[in-house]
Design an enzyme around this catalytic site. Structure first.
Site, PDB file in Angstrom:
ATOM      1  CD  GLN A 257      -3.136  -0.710   0.342  1.00  0.00           C
ATOM      2  OE1 GLN A 257      -3.258   0.412  -0.158  1.00  0.00           O
ATOM      3  NE2 GLN A 257      -3.995  -1.687   0.124  1.00  0.00           N
TER       4      GLN A 257
ATOM      5  CD  GLU B 263      -0.048 -12.436  -5.322  1.00  0.00           C
ATOM      6  OE1 GLU B 263      -0.789 -11.725  -4.643  1.00  0.00           O
ATOM      7  OE2 GLU B 263       0.188 -12.235  -6.534  1.00  0.00           O
TER       8      GLU B 263
ATOM      9  CG  ASP C  47      -6.003  -6.560   0.017  1.00  0.00           C
ATOM     10  OD1 ASP C  47      -6.646  -5.741  -0.674  1.00  0.00           O
ATOM     11  OD2 ASP C  47      -4.913  -6.274   0.552  1.00  0.00           O
TER      12      ASP C  47
ATOM     13  CB  CYS D 159      -8.186  -0.747  -4.335  1.00  0.00           C
ATOM     14  SG  CYS D 159      -8.023  -1.906  -5.717  1.00  0.00           S
TER      15      CYS D 159
ATOM     16  CE1 TYR E 175      -7.808 -12.388  -6.338  1.00  0.00           C
ATOM     17  CE2 TYR E 175      -9.075 -12.600  -4.314  1.00  0.00           C
ATOM     18  CZ  TYR E 175      -8.984 -12.728  -5.678  1.00  0.00           C
ATOM     19  OH  TYR E 175     -10.056 -13.207  -6.385  1.00  0.00           O
TER      20      TYR E 175
HETATM   21  C1  LIG Z   1      -4.311  -5.283  -3.634  1.00  0.00           C
HETATM   22  S1  LIG Z   1      -2.987  -6.429  -3.739  1.00  0.00           S
HETATM   23  C2  LIG Z   1      -3.033  -7.059  -2.102  1.00  0.00           C
HETATM   24  C3  LIG Z   1      -1.769  -7.653  -1.596  1.00  0.00           C
HETATM   25  C4  LIG Z   1      -1.664  -7.868  -0.098  1.00  0.00           C
HETATM   26  N1  LIG Z   1      -2.879  -8.338   0.511  1.00  0.00           N
HETATM   27  C5  LIG Z   1      -1.173  -6.604   0.579  1.00  0.00           C
HETATM   28  O1  LIG Z   1      -1.949  -5.924   1.247  1.00  0.00           O
HETATM   29  O2  LIG Z   1       0.011  -6.273   0.455  1.00  0.00           O
HETATM   30  C6  LIG Z   1      -3.712  -7.663  -4.727  1.00  0.00           C
HETATM   31  C7  LIG Z   1      -2.840  -8.854  -5.016  1.00  0.00           C
HETATM   32  O3  LIG Z   1      -3.618  -9.796  -5.786  1.00  0.00           O
HETATM   33  C8  LIG Z   1      -2.763 -10.445  -6.712  1.00  0.00           C
HETATM   34  N2  LIG Z   1      -3.667 -11.024  -7.744  1.00  0.00           N
HETATM   35  C9  LIG Z   1      -4.301 -10.393  -8.760  1.00  0.00           C
HETATM   36  N3  LIG Z   1      -5.107 -11.255  -9.402  1.00  0.00           N
HETATM   37  C10 LIG Z   1      -4.998 -12.452  -8.774  1.00  0.00           C
HETATM   38  C11 LIG Z   1      -5.603 -13.719  -8.954  1.00  0.00           C
HETATM   39  N4  LIG Z   1      -6.497 -13.934  -9.919  1.00  0.00           N
HETATM   40  N5  LIG Z   1      -5.285 -14.717  -8.111  1.00  0.00           N
HETATM   41  C12 LIG Z   1      -4.374 -14.506  -7.115  1.00  0.00           C
HETATM   42  N6  LIG Z   1      -3.761 -13.329  -6.900  1.00  0.00           N
HETATM   43  C13 LIG Z   1      -4.068 -12.314  -7.713  1.00  0.00           C
HETATM   44  C14 LIG Z   1      -1.825  -9.356  -7.167  1.00  0.00           C
HETATM   45  O4  LIG Z   1      -0.646  -9.918  -7.691  1.00  0.00           O
HETATM   46  C15 LIG Z   1      -1.599  -8.577  -5.850  1.00  0.00           C
HETATM   47  O5  LIG Z   1      -0.488  -9.085  -5.150  1.00  0.00           O
END
Ligand SMILES: C[S@@+](CC[C@H](N)C(=O)[O-])C[C@H]1O[C@@H](n2cnc3c(N)ncnc32)[C@H](O)[C@@H]1O
Length: 455
Positions: A282, A332, A380, A411, A311
């Site tokens: 973030q 993830e 998330d 978000c 995620y």
């Molecule tokens: C908003 S970030 C949140 C990361 C973590 N929770 C944090 O707060 O640092 C969203 C994450 O989802 C991952 N992501 C996006 N699409 C995805 C999917 N279909 N399956 C798994 N992960 C995914 C992205 O790579 C990213 O790391």
């Protein structure tokens, strides 16, 4: 205002006129182009302010009108929070039919930053190079364009980041460091990424280059010397040869260390996390612990709980949850993030956290994930939300495992509202939605939604 931050006028006949730059409460006269036949919205061609709104702010950002990234910075902050909550969170939930009489008050007031933290809150800046009227600059792109707005004076950016950009700008006239143009594919430097690790203040700069000039080695030494007063813990070079607007290259071997370490060490709520050039975190330093604590506290983790974190990125929430729970499983899709998550788990001696590198929508169908039988879930996701059938699959898995609660951090309140409708129809009750402001000035709000399994 409309959801993009422009002023909006509703005429007595039901038509609307968009007035970029006008604010709620302004008294104006205007000339406008009527809507296209069959359309609902016209556009102001010019307007004159007769009396300014009492909610106008004049000192939050000198660039607000020019750069377009923070249309809300021309309102006072409490009005900004109130409007963003209604426009960005309440409206999409209402459109999904989720705010009926019983649920009317689920949306809490938005959690903003204290006044003294509205400046310099960013821990990351992605700056683009350019020559404007013969003068080299680093800056941001103007909203919806690739026109450069010099970054000097952006209130979100910490001073040291401005100093680093100012130090490097004169080098842009050197052919070995010339700004890259996407249109002509000429030049060298694509972006300058600056990061500051929360909790420790360690500083990193990443030079993202399209190609390496033959005489880069000579320039490298001069760059390092010039940057010495900035006190970087890591200066990295990322070779990013692919066309397109991706900020940097994730290809193995594309990043090398020019000075110091390959990453910086952050401390978030008492846990250590390594940040590389490309690690997601973030961007708002003071508000990140507020967001995470709120989600984890409302999830209500007890010692015996098994927490599934979807995620999970580099495992920030997984590890914070593992500290309070019996077991945590993070999922993830980016394998490198999962490697970092495992390293972070070891560094924090949290042997009860495990990780899987898989897309969530696939993971939720797997027997080993179902067998984890979570009692609590965190999700998330990125902007697309619980896409690809993940919302339906999550509803089913929570029912099958008897999970009590879900904390859904989003978000994008629009995809959140869409997913909330799916989750509600699979037996999860939306108990509360708390908007958290991660980007003061911008038309953006994060939300934390808490869903309870119906008894
Ligand atoms: C908003 S970030 C949140 C990361 C973590 N929770 C944090 O707060 O640092 C969203 C994450 O989802 C991952 N992501 C996006 N699409 C995805 C999917 N279909 N399956 C798994 N992960 C995914 C992205 O790579 C990213 O790391």
């Amino acid at each position: 205002m409309d959801a993009g931050g422009a002023g909006l006028i509703r005429l007595p006949d039901g038509l609307e006129v968009i007035v970029p730059g006008a604010r709620p409460g302004d008294e104006i006269t205007l000339a406008y182009r009527p809507p296209q036949p069959g359309g609902r919205r016209g556009l102001a061609e010019s307007f004159e302010t007769l009396a300014a709104s009492p909610d106008r702010a004049h000192d939050r950002c000198a660039l607000a009108g020019d750069c377009g990234g923070c249309p809300m910075a021309r309102l006072n902050y409490s009005k900004e929070l109130e409007l963003k909550r209604d426009l960005l969170v309440v409206e999409p939930l209402r459109a999904q039919g989720l705010l009926d009489a019983e649920n009317a008050s689920v949306v809490e007031a938005a959690v903003g930053l204290p006044e003294e933290k509205l400046r310099g809150f960013r821990n990351k800046a992605v700056l683009y190079p350019g020559i404007l009227d013969g003068i080299p600059h680093f800056g941001y792109y103007r909203a919806r364009s690739q026109e450069l707005v010099p970054a000097e004076g952006c209130p979100q950016t910490p001073k040291w980041m401005e100093d680093a950009a100012r130090t490097l700008a004169p080098f842009l006239t050197d052919p070995a460091f010339a700004p890259w143009s996407e249109r002509t594919d000429e030049g060298i430097l694509r972006t300058l990424i600056l990061r500051e690790a929360p909790g420790t203040g360690e500083r990193m700069a990443v030079l993202v280059v399209r190609r390496l000039a033959a005489d880069f080695a000579a320039l490298e030494k001069r760059l390092i010397d010039a940057l010495a007063p900035i006190g970087l813990a890591a200066l990295l070079l990322n070779l990013h040869e692919a066309p397109g607007s991706a900020v940097l290259s994730f290809a193995p071997g594309s990043t090398r260390v020019l000075l110091g370490k390959s990453g910086i060490e952050a401390n978030l709520l008492g846990l250590a996390f390594s940040l590389g050039a490309e690690t997601f975190l973030q961007v708002n330093t003071p508000q990140t612990p507020v967001l995470y604590s709120l989600a984890l506290d409302q999830l209500g983790i007890a010692e015996g709980d098994r927490v599934l974190d979807l995620y999970c990125g580099v495992g920030t929430l997984t590890l914070l949850a593992a500290r309070r729970a019996r077991k945590a499983l993070g999922i993830e899709r980016v394998p490198h993030s999962i490697e970092c998550a495992r390293t972070n788990a070891r560094a924090n001696h949290l042997g009860n956290a495990e990780f899987l590198a898989l897309p969530v929508e696939k993971a939720l169908e797997r027997e080993d994930v179902k067998a984890f039988a979570p009692t609590l879930v965190i999700a998330d996701p990125a902007y697309q939300g619980l896409a690809g059938g993940a919302a339906e699959a999550l509803g089913k898995l929570m029912k099958a495992s008897g999970a009590k609660r879900l904390a859904y951090i989003s978000c994008n309140p629009k995809s959140f509202a869409r997913d909330a409708a799916v989750l509600s129809s699979s037996g999860l009750r939306l108990r509360s939605v708390t908007p958290v402001d991660m980007f003061p000035g911008a038309m953006h709000l994060e939300v934390v939604g808490i869903f309870e399994a119906e008894a």
